[in-house]
Design a protein around this motif. Sequence first.
Motif, PDB file in Angstrom:
ATOM      1  N   SER A 142       5.114   5.434   5.888  1.00  0.00           N
ATOM      2  CA  SER A 142       4.763   5.352   4.472  1.00  0.00           C
ATOM      3  C   SER A 142       4.365   4.073   4.228  1.00  0.00           C
ATOM      4  O   SER A 142       4.599   2.828   4.681  1.00  0.00           O
ATOM      5  CB  SER A 142       6.159   5.285   3.788  1.00  0.00           C
ATOM      6  OG  SER A 142       5.875   5.462   2.491  1.00  0.00           O
ATOM      7  N   LEU A 143       3.133   3.911   3.330  1.00  0.00           N
ATOM      8  CA  LEU A 143       2.429   2.469   2.905  1.00  0.00           C
ATOM      9  C   LEU A 143       3.119   2.300   1.585  1.00  0.00           C
ATOM     10  O   LEU A 143       2.834   3.054   0.723  1.00  0.00           O
ATOM     11  CB  LEU A 143       1.094   2.717   2.888  1.00  0.00           C
ATOM     12  CG  LEU A 143       0.368   3.095   4.316  1.00  0.00           C
ATOM     13  CD1 LEU A 143      -0.992   3.471   4.051  1.00  0.00           C
ATOM     14  CD2 LEU A 143       0.563   2.186   5.344  1.00  0.00           C
ATOM     15  N   GLY A 146       5.253  -4.476  -2.407  1.00  0.00           N
ATOM     16  CA  GLY A 146       6.095  -5.114  -3.123  1.00  0.00           C
ATOM     17  C   GLY A 146       7.430  -4.914  -2.371  1.00  0.00           C
ATOM     18  O   GLY A 146       7.585  -4.969  -1.188  1.00  0.00           O
ATOM     19  N   ALA A 147       8.565  -5.351  -3.221  1.00  0.00           N
ATOM     20  CA  ALA A 147       9.992  -5.122  -2.486  1.00  0.00           C
ATOM     21  C   ALA A 147      10.330  -3.877  -2.043  1.00  0.00           C
ATOM     22  O   ALA A 147      10.158  -2.939  -2.895  1.00  0.00           O
ATOM     23  CB  ALA A 147      10.787  -5.601  -3.626  1.00  0.00           C
ATOM     24  N   LEU A 148      11.038  -3.715  -1.121  1.00  0.00           N
ATOM     25  CA  LEU A 148      11.554  -2.508  -0.394  1.00  0.00           C
ATOM     26  C   LEU A 148      12.873  -2.378  -0.846  1.00  0.00           C
ATOM     27  O   LEU A 148      13.851  -3.286  -0.716  1.00  0.00           O
ATOM     28  CB  LEU A 148      11.127  -2.553   1.067  1.00  0.00           C
ATOM     29  CG  LEU A 148       9.824  -2.473   1.806  1.00  0.00           C
ATOM     30  CD1 LEU A 148       9.914  -2.489   3.102  1.00  0.00           C
ATOM     31  CD2 LEU A 148       9.053  -1.521   1.112  1.00  0.00           C
ATOM     32  N   VAL A 154      12.775   0.936   8.653  1.00  0.00           N
ATOM     33  CA  VAL A 154      12.162  -0.062   9.648  1.00  0.00           C
ATOM     34  C   VAL A 154      10.883  -0.039   8.884  1.00  0.00           C
ATOM     35  O   VAL A 154       9.935   0.594   8.801  1.00  0.00           O
ATOM     36  CB  VAL A 154      11.771   0.819  10.932  1.00  0.00           C
ATOM     37  CG1 VAL A 154      11.185  -0.270  12.022  1.00  0.00           C
ATOM     38  CG2 VAL A 154      13.280   0.989  11.539  1.00  0.00           C
ATOM     39  N   ALA A 155      10.664  -1.485   8.729  1.00  0.00           N
ATOM     40  CA  ALA A 155       9.276  -1.948   7.887  1.00  0.00           C
ATOM     41  C   ALA A 155       8.838  -2.750   8.662  1.00  0.00           C
ATOM     42  O   ALA A 155       9.196  -3.929   9.210  1.00  0.00           O
ATOM     43  CB  ALA A 155       9.575  -2.385   6.704  1.00  0.00           C
ATOM     44  N   LYS A 156       7.416  -2.971   8.684  1.00  0.00           N
ATOM     45  CA  LYS A 156       6.417  -4.042   9.343  1.00  0.00           C
ATOM     46  C   LYS A 156       5.455  -4.481   8.251  1.00  0.00           C
ATOM     47  O   LYS A 156       4.751  -3.624   7.583  1.00  0.00           O
ATOM     48  CB  LYS A 156       5.784  -3.577  10.162  1.00  0.00           C
ATOM     49  CG  LYS A 156       4.767  -4.439  10.903  1.00  0.00           C
ATOM     50  CD  LYS A 156       4.029  -4.010  12.385  1.00  0.00           C
ATOM     51  CE  LYS A 156       3.202  -4.952  12.773  1.00  0.00           C
ATOM     52  NZ  LYS A 156       2.397  -4.171  13.911  1.00  0.00           N
ATOM     53  N   ALA A 267       4.178  -1.215   6.249  1.00  0.00           N
ATOM     54  CA  ALA A 267       4.216   0.111   6.666  1.00  0.00           C
ATOM     55  C   ALA A 267       5.710   0.398   6.995  1.00  0.00           C
ATOM     56  O   ALA A 267       6.412  -0.265   7.778  1.00  0.00           O
ATOM     57  CB  ALA A 267       3.392   0.079   8.272  1.00  0.00           C
ATOM     58  N   VAL A 268       6.197   1.336   6.434  1.00  0.00           N
ATOM     59  CA  VAL A 268       7.752   2.061   6.547  1.00  0.00           C
ATOM     60  C   VAL A 268       7.661   3.019   7.453  1.00  0.00           C
ATOM     61  O   VAL A 268       7.202   4.112   7.179  1.00  0.00           O
ATOM     62  CB  VAL A 268       8.371   1.987   5.067  1.00  0.00           C
ATOM     63  CG1 VAL A 268       9.836   2.339   5.070  1.00  0.00           C
ATOM     64  CG2 VAL A 268       7.653   0.845   4.286  1.00  0.00           C
TER      65      VAL A 268
END
Length: 294
Positions: A142-143, A146-148, A154-156, A267-268
């Motif tokens: 997922s693209l 902002g804040a997650l 897991v995010a980059k 990128a999540v």
Amino acid sequence: MDRYQAMTTFVRVVETGSFSAAARQLGVGQPAVSKTVAQLEARLQVSLLIRTTHGLTPTEAGQNFYERARNAIQEADEAERAAKGAGIGLSGRLRVSAATTFSRLHVIPKLPEFLAAHPQLDVDFLLDDRMIDLVAEGVDISLRMGALSDSTAVAKKIATGRRSVIATPAYLARAGIPRHPADLANHDTVIYSQLPSVWSFTRDGAAVSVSVSGRLRVSAAEGLRAAILADMGLTITSDWMFAPELEHGAVVRVLEGWSLPPIDLWAVFPAGRMMTAKARQFAEFVGDLMNSTP
């Protein structure tokens, strides 16, 4: 019973909705598919499917088993491709979730380049401004900007963009140009409900926070763009959101002496699943794309 074969068969049955369709995809007879599912249910001692005249629907246990089986199959396939060095040429299906406007402006127009480099790869794009359940939707990457909100994901971070206050020249000619953040109280603002209504500015070490309100509040970026381009007011937004208009002068920045917090592009990846080579390379592709955008 071969466990991998049984999981593969069950996954195909759920995704196609019938024994016969799954049998055609697997290249076997329908009785073999029915027998495999029956043996799987007997081994697990639970009913996995509800059989009706309209087709097959997984039970709650069946849905849980389907999601985990699908993930296990994907990870096994990924491990095999990695061992064979197949990550160089991606294949199969990549399911991407991303915000609608960002994708339309920046990613989808560049997709031919990515697909040309990987002719055996298909891409499913799920366009939605909201953060969705990646596991439930079968999303590989997922693209998000902002804040997650999901701390388990897991995010980059793959890019960082600028935020600005923007409006059309026609609106500014009518309402005047704000010189200080406090002047925003005298302006029409279009509120994007995905963002906080308190805007924080800094200049020369000084910080100013402004609470804005407006007659129009929108929940999707396409609505925000339409309202701004209709001369309805000003807004705070990422420069990515209005990149074509900023380039051609259809909208302009105001309060440029003041800085706003930048916006990150992430990128999540689904929690609990191995990051696939397809997802990893797509993240690198989008990161390179956005970091090369002026």
